[in-house]
Design a protein around this motif. Structure first.
Motif, short mmCIF file in Angstrom:
data_model
loop_
_atom_site.label_atom_id
_atom_site.label_comp_id
_atom_site.label_asym_id
_atom_site.label_seq_id
_atom_site.Cartn_x
_atom_site.Cartn_y
_atom_site.Cartn_z
N GLN A 1 0.80 -1.25 -0.05
CA GLN A 1 0.16 0.08 -0.17
C GLN A 1 0.72 1.33 -0.25
N PRO A 2 1.70 1.24 -0.97
CA PRO A 2 2.39 2.82 -1.12
C PRO A 2 1.32 4.06 -1.37
N PHE A 3 0.43 3.55 -2.07
CA PHE A 3 -0.94 4.19 -2.15
C PHE A 3 -2.19 3.32 -2.37
N THR A 4 -3.23 3.96 -2.09
CA THR A 4 -4.54 3.01 -1.89
C THR A 4 -5.47 3.48 -3.26
N VAL A 5 -5.75 2.42 -4.13
CA VAL A 5 -6.62 2.42 -5.20
C VAL A 5 -8.01 2.76 -4.50
N VAL A 6 -9.01 3.75 -4.87
CA VAL A 6 -10.33 3.88 -4.29
C VAL A 6 -11.10 3.47 -5.36
N ALA A 7 -11.12 4.10 -6.58
CA ALA A 7 -12.17 3.97 -7.69
C ALA A 7 -11.68 4.44 -9.19
N PHE A 8 -12.14 3.75 -9.87
CA PHE A 8 -12.07 4.27 -11.33
C PHE A 8 -13.09 5.12 -11.74
N PRO A 9 -13.24 6.28 -12.02
CA PRO A 9 -14.24 7.07 -12.44
C PRO A 9 -14.94 6.95 -13.84
N ASP A 10 -16.14 6.96 -14.02
CA ASP A 10 -16.68 7.23 -15.51
C ASP A 10 -16.56 8.83 -15.75
N GLU A 11 -16.44 9.14 -17.15
CA GLU A 11 -16.08 10.65 -17.34
C GLU A 11 -17.45 10.92 -17.89
N ILE A 12 -18.24 12.06 -17.30
CA ILE A 12 -19.56 12.53 -17.50
C ILE A 12 -19.58 13.61 -18.22
N ARG A 13 -20.10 13.70 -19.39
CA ARG A 13 -19.94 15.06 -20.12
C ARG A 13 -21.29 15.49 -20.83
N ALA A 14 -21.31 16.80 -20.86
CA ALA A 14 -22.63 17.33 -21.82
C ALA A 14 -22.13 17.50 -23.08
N THR A 15 -22.69 17.21 -24.17
CA THR A 15 -22.30 17.43 -25.54
C THR A 15 -23.52 17.84 -26.37
N ARG A 16 -23.36 19.04 -27.13
CA ARG A 16 -24.55 19.38 -27.98
C ARG A 16 -24.45 18.56 -29.28
N THR A 17 -25.77 18.50 -29.94
CA THR A 17 -25.75 17.55 -31.11
C THR A 17 -26.22 18.40 -32.35
N ASP A 18 -26.40 19.79 -32.28
CA ASP A 18 -26.89 20.47 -33.16
C ASP A 18 -25.90 21.24 -34.00
N ARG A 19 -24.57 21.16 -33.74
CA ARG A 19 -23.59 21.67 -34.80
C ARG A 19 -22.26 20.41 -34.77
N PHE A 20 -22.30 19.75 -33.91
CA PHE A 20 -21.16 18.67 -33.93
C PHE A 20 -21.66 17.27 -33.75
N ASP A 21 -21.16 16.50 -34.19
CA ASP A 21 -21.99 15.04 -34.12
C ASP A 21 -20.79 14.02 -33.96
N GLY A 22 -21.21 12.87 -33.64
CA GLY A 22 -20.05 11.78 -33.35
C GLY A 22 -19.64 11.48 -32.04
N TRP A 23 -20.10 12.27 -31.09
CA TRP A 23 -19.58 12.18 -29.72
C TRP A 23 -19.74 10.88 -29.03
N ALA A 24 -20.94 10.20 -29.44
CA ALA A 24 -21.26 8.81 -28.79
C ALA A 24 -20.21 7.71 -29.27
N GLN A 25 -19.59 8.12 -30.37
CA GLN A 25 -18.64 6.83 -30.91
C GLN A 25 -17.27 7.02 -30.42
N ILE A 26 -17.07 8.30 -29.51
CA ILE A 26 -15.78 8.56 -29.09
C ILE A 26 -15.64 8.17 -27.85
N GLN A 27 -14.56 7.17 -27.40
CA GLN A 27 -14.42 6.85 -26.21
C GLN A 27 -13.69 7.88 -25.19
N GLN A 28 -13.01 8.52 -25.91
CA GLN A 28 -12.35 9.45 -24.71
C GLN A 28 -12.41 10.93 -25.58
N PRO A 29 -13.46 11.96 -25.62
CA PRO A 29 -13.52 12.78 -26.46
C PRO A 29 -12.56 14.06 -26.19
#
Length: 621
Positions: free
Chosen positions: A181-209
């Motif tokens: 235990q030099p360090f203690t892993v707690v959790a790997f978070p999910d990244e939550i984002r808000a993305t607009r779809t009216d001017r740019f698209d393809g966000w849903a297919q991108i793993q790390q925008p």
């Protein structure tokens, strides 16, 4: 009447300050001896003095404030409450991002901290994070001061192995980390984002925008030429130095400006600036380590118009290992890329487009990690080799290359610096001389993959480069503010993640979608093994066991995270018996639903050699 769950939810918000025992003076010590020595009870005197004068175990938990990272401070508060319950005076100390990173990554002036580590692309990155040779470096180079001969040996062994052998060594390594235990892993978070779809698209297919490849994958749905992103990190508006990015700037923004020889694509390193690389076998090279001959793509350019050649590549690897270029008594390596750069023994330009790279003893799979470091323009960085008078207000020996803020960065990436307003916004613009722009995508009737040569097949989805002309990062104070300006159509998406409290609002909005993806980042508690009591491995284990990770994921992350016991929990190299199944497989929480079984937890500290006062305070050794 307060229910257990009601009580435990307060743990994330209550005051964290706890009292410490006052020091006992010399007069009290002499009095204690006088009471016992007359009767010959020397051992009783020693115990009495020790018991009466020993101070309570007390330390601070440093982290970001709630507006900068609400998750980190809530984890810190949970831990502080549990520490209080077992008799330890722990205090949460919120700090501004720059101050926190200075204390952790530069000055090492911390007891323990809670923070989010950027993540690992390759298990060999654990070598930089934990090997004792890196404990005197800066950045994410063993900030814990951890030194363990077994771990060191495993870290060196795995770099020379491949296949099943390496998998077995990495399993043993993960168990060593979990045990010590030099360090203690707690959790790997999910990244939550808000993305607009009216001017740019393809966000849903991108793993790390928010990444170099993510921005290359965004598709336009109208004629607007500026992609607007929010960020809670103001540092890139003032500093774009790639060598010190992990404590001065957003690394992913830096990666937009500087291209490497190869990039991680679909889990493997693929050619990028490199047209190809060929490996010599050990027998052919008669060397201890592998040798690669790398050929660059045609007509590569820097953002200032200068040609990018093999000389720049050879210079980069030498510079990353010693930014002083031999002008100072000792090498001054780059903090960010030291681990990858140490894989390279030498790099030599054969001609303008060919460089030969000789590696230290390592497998080809690990050696390829060195290809992912950014290539630097020699004509700009060579002049920064001289010693800097001051750096980060500390005494660390550094070169001008490490102290330079590099505000108008010159790289070779698909985007180049345009302008910046400190603490407000940063604008990058498309680099039209980038090699991706030369891949023709104008004829939509042709399947690009049918005519791309083999060395360009993996670039099919990025052909043509960014579809937008400009990328603007707008600095906002919080995740809630980021969400709001996206909803107001003042930005197209959030670069840094937003809070789970915004999920419902985003889901109900028109022309805005919720984007959730797994992150390689890792929330963890770091311990300073240079200082007592964290120099005691049994104490670190006892503290680590106070984290109810399942409960934290539910209460802090609202379920948008994965509890973990290994830093490789989201990598294919995860040890099977360290996978999370309902509880920590190594150090299970002594309690349930965030409620601590105090007697059981205190017994762990007693078994670690610590003592308690009659009123329940844990004493230093």
């Amino acid at each position: 009447m307060q229910t257990p769950n009601m009580r435990s939810k307060q743990d994330f918000n209550d005051s964290d300050a706890l009292p410490t025992l006052p020091n006992v003076g010399r007069r009290e010590l002499l009095a204690a001896f006088g009471m016992t020595l007359g009767s010959g009870c020397i051992e009783d005197a020693r115990l009495l003095v020790s018991r009466d004068t020993a101070a309570q175990v007390a330390f601070s938990i440093k982290t970001l404030p709630a507006d900068a990272d609400p998750r980190a401070i809530r984890i810190a508060r949970f831990l502080a409450k549990r520490l209080n319950e077992v008799g330890i005076a722990a205090q949460v100390v919120p700090m501004e991002r720059s101050e926190l990173l200075r204390d952790i990554l530069l000055d090492r002036t911390f007891d323990c901290y809670v923070a989010c580590f950027p993540g690992l692309d390759e298990p060999d990155e654990l070598r930089t994070l934990l090997h004792s040779r890196f404990s005197t470096g800066t950045g994410w180079q063993n900030p814990f001061g951890y030194a363990n001969l077994t771990t060191d040996k495993q870290l060196l062994t795995q770099r020379q192995q491949s296949g099943v052998q390496r998998t077995k060594t990495l399993k043993r390594l993960q168990h060593s980390i979990a045990r010590n235990q030099p360090f203690t892993v707690v959790a790997f978070p999910d990244e939550i984002r808000a993305t607009r779809t009216d001017r740019f698209d393809g966000w849903a297919q991108i793993q790390q925008p928010h990444s170099a490849l993510g921005y290359l994958s965004v598709k336009m749905t109208d004629e607007e030429s500026t992609l607007r992103m929010t960020t809670q990190d103001a540092r890139p508006t003032e500093n774009l130095n790639p060598l010190t990015a992990n404590f001065t700037s957003d690394e992913r923004i830096i990666d937009l400006l500087y291209d490497p020889l190869g990039r991680w694509i679909d889990g493997k390193v693929c050619t990028w600036l490199a047209h190809s690389w060929e490996w010599q076998s050990l027998a052919e090279s008669s060397e201890k380590g592998p040798v690669a001959t790398v050929r660059l793509r045609d007509d590569l350019r820097w953002h200032d118009g200068e040609a990018l050649t093999a000389t720049d590549v050879a210079f980069t690897y030498r510079f990353l290992n010693d930014t002083a270029l031999g002008t100072l008594e000792s090498p001054v390596p780059s903090p960010r890329f030291r681990g990858a750069a140490t894989l390279v023994e030498s790099a030599t330009a054969i001609d303008e487009q060919t460089v030969r790279i000789r590696f230290t003893p390592t497998s080809q799979a690990v050696a390829m990690r060195a290809f992912t470091t950014p290539i630097l323009p020699k004509h700009i960085w060579e002049q920064r080799r001289k010693r800097a008078e001051t750096v980060f207000d500390g005494d660390t020996t550094a070169t001008k290359a490490l102290a330079w803020d590099n505000r108008q960065a010159v790289g070779s990436g698909s985007l180049q610096f345009s302008n910046a307003e400190p603490k407000k916004q940063l604008t990058l613009e498309r680099f039209d001389q980038h090699f991706l722009r030369r891949i023709d995508t104008t004829d939509e009737t042709i399947d690009i993959s049918s005519y791309l040569p083999s060395h360009l097949q993996h670039l099919q989805q990025y052909a043509g480069g960014p579809q937008f002309e400009r990328l603007r990062f707008i600095v906002v104070p919080s995740g809630a503010a980021a969400t709001q300006i996206v909803l107001n159509d003042e930005a197209d998406a959030t670069a840094t993640g937003v809070s789970t409290t915004d999920v419902r609002t985003i889901g109900r909005a028109d022309n805005v979608q919720l984007h959730v993806d797994q992150s390689p980042a890792m929330y963890h508690v770091g311990f300073n093994a240079r200082k007592t009591p964290f120099s005691n491995v049994r104490f670190r284990r006892a503290v680590a066991q106070l984290l109810d990770k399942d409960y934290i994921v539910d209460e802090v992350f609202d379920g948008y995270a994965e509890p973990a016991a290994s830093p490789l929990a989201r990598h294919e190299s995860i040890a099977e018996d360290l996978r999370w199944v309902n509880a920590d497989p190594v150090l299970p929480f002594p309690g349930a639903n965030g409620i601590l079984n105090r007697a059981k937890a205190k017994a762990t500290f007693k078994n670690a050699g610590f003592r308690y006062t009659s009123d329940g305070k844990l004493l230093r050794e």
